[in-house]
Design a protein around this motif. Structure first.
Motif, PDB file in Angstrom:
ATOM      1  N   ALA A 169       0.832  -1.211   0.000  1.00 29.07           N
ATOM      2  CA  ALA A 169       0.000   0.000   0.000  1.00 29.07           C
ATOM      3  C   ALA A 169       0.862   1.254   0.000  1.00 29.07           C
ATOM      4  O   ALA A 169       0.453   2.308  -0.471  1.00 29.07           O
ATOM      5  N   ASN A 170       2.060   1.137   0.546  1.00 28.46           N
ATOM      6  CA  ASN A 170       2.949   2.299   0.670  1.00 28.46           C
ATOM      7  C   ASN A 170       4.310   1.796   1.162  1.00 28.46           C
ATOM      8  O   ASN A 170       4.471   0.608   1.462  1.00 28.46           O
ATOM      9  N   VAL A 171       5.254   2.706   1.273  1.00 31.79           N
ATOM     10  CA  VAL A 171       6.593   2.289   1.721  1.00 31.79           C
ATOM     11  C   VAL A 171       6.576   1.886   3.199  1.00 31.79           C
ATOM     12  O   VAL A 171       7.362   1.036   3.629  1.00 31.79           O
ATOM     13  N   LEU A 185      16.764  11.597   1.401  1.00 28.16           N
ATOM     14  CA  LEU A 185      16.338  11.938   2.770  1.00 28.16           C
ATOM     15  C   LEU A 185      15.099  12.817   2.745  1.00 28.16           C
ATOM     16  O   LEU A 185      15.047  13.806   2.015  1.00 28.16           O
ATOM     17  N   SER A 186      14.154  12.454   3.603  1.00 27.40           N
ATOM     18  CA  SER A 186      12.915  13.221   3.661  1.00 27.40           C
ATOM     19  C   SER A 186      13.137  14.662   4.147  1.00 27.40           C
ATOM     20  O   SER A 186      12.626  15.605   3.531  1.00 27.40           O
ATOM     21  N   PRO A 187      13.895  14.905   5.215  1.00 27.35           N
ATOM     22  CA  PRO A 187      13.980  16.289   5.696  1.00 27.35           C
ATOM     23  C   PRO A 187      14.758  17.231   4.783  1.00 27.35           C
ATOM     24  O   PRO A 187      14.421  18.405   4.692  1.00 27.35           O
ATOM     25  N   VAL A 208      16.638  -0.375   2.300  1.00 25.82           N
ATOM     26  CA  VAL A 208      16.641   1.001   1.810  1.00 25.82           C
ATOM     27  C   VAL A 208      15.208   1.517   1.719  1.00 25.82           C
ATOM     28  O   VAL A 208      14.323   0.842   1.194  1.00 25.82           O
ATOM     29  N   ASP A 209      15.017   2.713   2.244  1.00 24.03           N
ATOM     30  CA  ASP A 209      13.737   3.405   2.153  1.00 24.03           C
ATOM     31  C   ASP A 209      13.826   4.350   0.956  1.00 24.03           C
ATOM     32  O   ASP A 209      14.417   5.428   1.035  1.00 24.03           O
ATOM     33  N   GLY A 210      13.247   3.910  -0.147  1.00 20.89           N
ATOM     34  CA  GLY A 210      13.331   4.705  -1.380  1.00 20.89           C
ATOM     35  C   GLY A 210      12.084   5.535  -1.613  1.00 20.89           C
ATOM     36  O   GLY A 210      11.746   5.826  -2.765  1.00 20.89           O
TER      37      GLY A 210
HETATM   38  C1  LIG Z   1      11.668   8.822   3.669  1.00 18.28           C
HETATM   39  C2  LIG Z   1      10.240   8.461   3.891  1.00 18.28           C
HETATM   40  N1  LIG Z   1       9.942   7.224   4.333  1.00 18.28           N
HETATM   41  C3  LIG Z   1       8.682   6.834   4.542  1.00 18.28           C
HETATM   42  C4  LIG Z   1       7.625   7.684   4.302  1.00 18.28           C
HETATM   43  C5  LIG Z   1       6.230   7.197   4.552  1.00 18.28           C
HETATM   44  O1  LIG Z   1       5.488   7.168   3.363  1.00 18.28           O
HETATM   45  P1  LIG Z   1       4.064   6.432   3.327  1.00 18.28           P
HETATM   46  O2  LIG Z   1       3.235   7.116   4.367  1.00 18.28           O
HETATM   47  O3  LIG Z   1       3.568   6.679   1.951  1.00 18.28           O
HETATM   48  O4  LIG Z   1       4.292   5.021   3.651  1.00 18.28           O
HETATM   49  C6  LIG Z   1       7.872   8.982   3.858  1.00 18.28           C
HETATM   50  C7  LIG Z   1       6.764   9.907   3.630  1.00 18.28           C
HETATM   51  O5  LIG Z   1       6.915  11.069   3.360  1.00 18.28           O
HETATM   52  C8  LIG Z   1       9.221   9.376   3.655  1.00 18.28           C
HETATM   53  O6  LIG Z   1       9.513  10.610   3.257  1.00 18.28           O
END
Ligand SMILES: Cc1ncc(COP(=O)(O)O)c(C=O)c1O
Length: 400
Positions: free
Chosen positions: A83-85, A165-167, A190-192
């Motif tokens: 459904a999502n990462v 990286l998200s931030p 890895v979180d892509g």
């Molecule tokens: C690096 C990273 N990992 C995980 C997530 C979580 O994403 P999701 O809520 O679509 O699973 C995000 C969401 O912005 C993210 O930026």
């Protein structure tokens, strides 16, 4: 491509013209053809669920997996839809059995919920969780690899990091980091989340044990589409989060196609009972939409807009850029460190209520961050508007 063509492409998006959505990093809006296709599929699902789920869905699912695998440079027999990462990473974290004592190693820039996911996994398995600091504004990917090399110890059992990286939007040299860890027998996850479509991606070449990502950010598939890619040798190490009809698999033909439109091996972890998987089924349409615009053109456009962000927001004295400039270290998200004392909720409200501007905001101990995402449908005018109103909105958001 000239501006008129980008305007036309923007017109093909479900995009509220009253809003400057500079936050694809959180969620991508949906292209019209993708929305129309997913709606058509849901229409059939609603009117004749038996026909849709039993007769049509298996072929559509098989086709979607083939398309996504090709786009990612991978093998469809190793690609699990999620459904999502978040689901992808949880699937790994809840089923990996690691040797104890030992540690799970993370960078200090991981997405909060994923940090918690590994915190729970470490607690459950009697392991330590340790984070290490990434270099601030590195000039060279080698600096990042050195930071990983210095952080890894003989205790490290599993290494988790974000590709982008998200931030801050920093792009990590995922392939080199995975090779380093592999040489020491460490499992790599890895979180892509941000990588598909934002940067060129070749999952096979990266060589992670597990690579999870979203299709509903930069790839612009409907919300509810992500995946987990299994690296070589990791095909049978996971346990499903939900035991369902994939459980009693045919071990004699693990990669053979089954009646669900998956392989026996994939359905074991992917199939979670009855649910709406239409967001997965239209991933081919999402890929085709951007492919028609041209990946090189899209990435050039993202970069031009990102440079515009860097330049225009960089002129605001109190903001300090937090994303390195070299092209191999950044993509389409540029972040700035905010001055101390700004209330993030007030800042978000100040941008949204009167101006209808969406951006990313991150609370961090080393200074809060403002992140601007630039996809092809964004415009220099939207960025100009943000740069114009931001100083006033920040002044109004200072904590009293
Ligand atoms: C690096 C990273 N990992 C995980 C997530 C979580 O994403 P999701 O809520 O679509 O699973 C995000 C969401 O912005 C993210 O930026």
């Amino acid at each position: 491509m000239d501006d008129a063509r980008w305007q036309a492409a923007r017109g093909d998006m479900m995009y509220d013209p009253e809003v400057a959505n500079l936050n694809t990093g959180s969620f991508g809006p949906t292209p019209r053809p993708v929305f129309e296709r997913v709606t058509e599929l849901r229409h059939r699902l609603a009117e004749e669920p038996m026909d849709f789920i039993v007769r049509r869905q298996p072929e559509l699912l098989w086709n979607a997996r083939e398309h996504l695998a090709r786009f990612l440079g991978g093998d469809s027999r190793r690609l699990i839809f999620t459904a999502n990462v978040t689901s992808a990473i949880n699937l790994v974290a809840s089923s990996m059995r690691l040797a104890s004592p030992g540690e799970i190693l993370l960078t200090d820039h991981e997405y909060g919920a994923m940090h918690w996911c590994w915190e729970r996994a470490a607690e459950r398995q009697g392991l330590k969780l340790r984070t290490f600091a990434l270099p601030i504004l590195p000039n060279d990917p080698a600096e990042i690899v050195t930071a990983f090399r210095d952080a890894i110890t003989t205790e490290t059992r599993l290494l988790f990091f974000s590709h982008v990286l998200s931030p801050t939007g920093l792009v990590l040299p995922a392939r080199e980091i995975c090779a380093l860890a592999k040489g020491r027998g460490i499992v790599t996850v890895v979180d892509g989340a941000h990588a598909p479509a934002m940067i060129p991606l070749d999952v096979k070449a990266i060589g992670a044990d597990y690579y999870g990502a979203n299709c509903h950010k930069w790839l612009l598939a409907p919300i509810g589409s992500g995946f987990l890619y299994l690296g070589a040798g990791n095909e049978d190490r996971l346990q499903p989060l939900q035991v369902s009809w994939g459980w009693r698999r045919d071990f004699t033909k693990p990669d053979g196609r089954n009646e669900l439109g998956s392989t026996h091996r994939i359905a074991f972890v992917e199939h979670e009972g009855t649910r709406d998987i239409c967001p997965w089924l239209v991933v081919p349409e999402a890929i085709a939409f951007q492919e028609a615009l041209g990946w090189d053109s899209i990435r050039r456009r993202m970069r031009e807009l990102a440079s515009c962000v860097r330049q225009q927001l960089g002129e605001i004295d109190s903001l300090k850029v937090a994303t390195p400039a070299p092209t191999e270290l950044s993509g389409a998200m540029i972040a700035f460190r905010l001055p101390a004392g700004i209330d993030l909720a007030a800042l978000r409200k100040g941008l949204w209520d009167p101006h209808r501007i969406e951006i990313g905001l991150h609370e961090r101990r080393d200074g809060n961050l403002l992140r601007v995402s630039t996809h092809f449908y964004n415009t220099a005018e939207e960025i100009g508007k943000l740069a114009r109103v931001l100083p006033g909105v920040m002044a109004g958001a200072v904590r009293s």
